[in-house]
Design a protein around this motif. Structure first.
Motif, PDB file in Angstrom:
ATOM      1  N   TYR A 145      30.824  33.867  45.444  1.00 24.15           N
ATOM      2  CA  TYR A 145      32.241  34.129  45.175  1.00 24.15           C
ATOM      3  C   TYR A 145      32.589  35.522  45.683  1.00 24.15           C
ATOM      4  O   TYR A 145      31.880  36.487  45.389  1.00 24.15           O
ATOM      5  CB  TYR A 145      32.518  34.035  43.671  1.00 24.15           C
ATOM      6  CG  TYR A 145      33.968  34.213  43.304  1.00 24.15           C
ATOM      7  CD1 TYR A 145      34.879  33.180  43.486  1.00 24.15           C
ATOM      8  CD2 TYR A 145      34.427  35.419  42.791  1.00 24.15           C
ATOM      9  CE1 TYR A 145      36.209  33.333  43.155  1.00 24.15           C
ATOM     10  CE2 TYR A 145      35.753  35.582  42.455  1.00 24.15           C
ATOM     11  CZ  TYR A 145      36.640  34.538  42.635  1.00 24.15           C
ATOM     12  OH  TYR A 145      37.967  34.692  42.322  1.00 24.15           O
TER      13      TYR A 145
ATOM     14  N   GLU B 255      36.049  38.263  46.456  1.00 22.76           N
ATOM     15  CA  GLU B 255      37.462  38.552  46.234  1.00 22.76           C
ATOM     16  C   GLU B 255      37.941  39.546  47.277  1.00 22.76           C
ATOM     17  O   GLU B 255      37.229  40.473  47.635  1.00 22.76           O
ATOM     18  CB  GLU B 255      37.683  39.165  44.850  1.00 22.76           C
ATOM     19  CG  GLU B 255      37.468  38.217  43.716  1.00 22.76           C
ATOM     20  CD  GLU B 255      37.712  38.879  42.361  1.00 22.76           C
ATOM     21  OE1 GLU B 255      37.581  40.112  42.264  1.00 22.76           O
ATOM     22  OE2 GLU B 255      38.048  38.157  41.418  1.00 22.76           O
TER      23      GLU B 255
ATOM     24  N   SER C 117      40.668  34.895  46.908  1.00 24.02           N
ATOM     25  CA  SER C 117      39.234  34.809  46.678  1.00 24.02           C
ATOM     26  C   SER C 117      38.703  33.532  47.311  1.00 24.02           C
ATOM     27  O   SER C 117      39.457  32.588  47.557  1.00 24.02           O
ATOM     28  CB  SER C 117      38.925  34.841  45.181  1.00 24.02           C
ATOM     29  OG  SER C 117      39.614  33.824  44.507  1.00 24.02           O
TER      30      SER C 117
END
Length: 107
Positions: free
Chosen positions: A65, A67, A72
């Motif tokens: 993940y 951002e 994101s």
């Protein structure tokens, strides 16, 4: 992996084939692109999620993940009853007020 609560909620709802809970992760006028077609608002999003859940029975396993500002990207291994399963897909989110305002999935 430190995911925003709404992204975790979306993953859990999808993995439980709960299209209503998945749609509730979106803002009231949120947009989801599915196979290039936009679906706007929770009702439309819930409808397409119900259809794809029945058709593909896919589950997500988060891998990475990142951002960047208000956007994101979640990379996840998605497996189900679709050709090429499992596949690593990228979920491009724009979050607003702790809800998904925009989602586009790419391969």
């Amino acid at each position: 992996m430190n995911l925003p609560t709404v992204v975790t909620d979306f993953i859990n709802a999808q993995n439980n084939f709960d299209s209503a809970a998945s749609a509730n992760c979106f803002s009231e006028n949120g947009i989801m692109l599915e196979e290039g077609k936009p679906y706007t608002g929770r009702a439309e999003i819930q409808g397409i999620l119900e259809e794809t859940n029945k058709k593909y029975q896919s589950v997500m396993k988060p891998l990475k993940y990142t951002e960047e500002g208000t956007s994101s990207v979640l990379s996840a291994e998605v497996s189900g009853t679709f050709p090429g399963s499992p596949a690593v897909l990228q979920f491009h989110f724009t979050l607003k007020n702790n809800l998904i305002d925009y989602l586009k999935v790419t391969g």
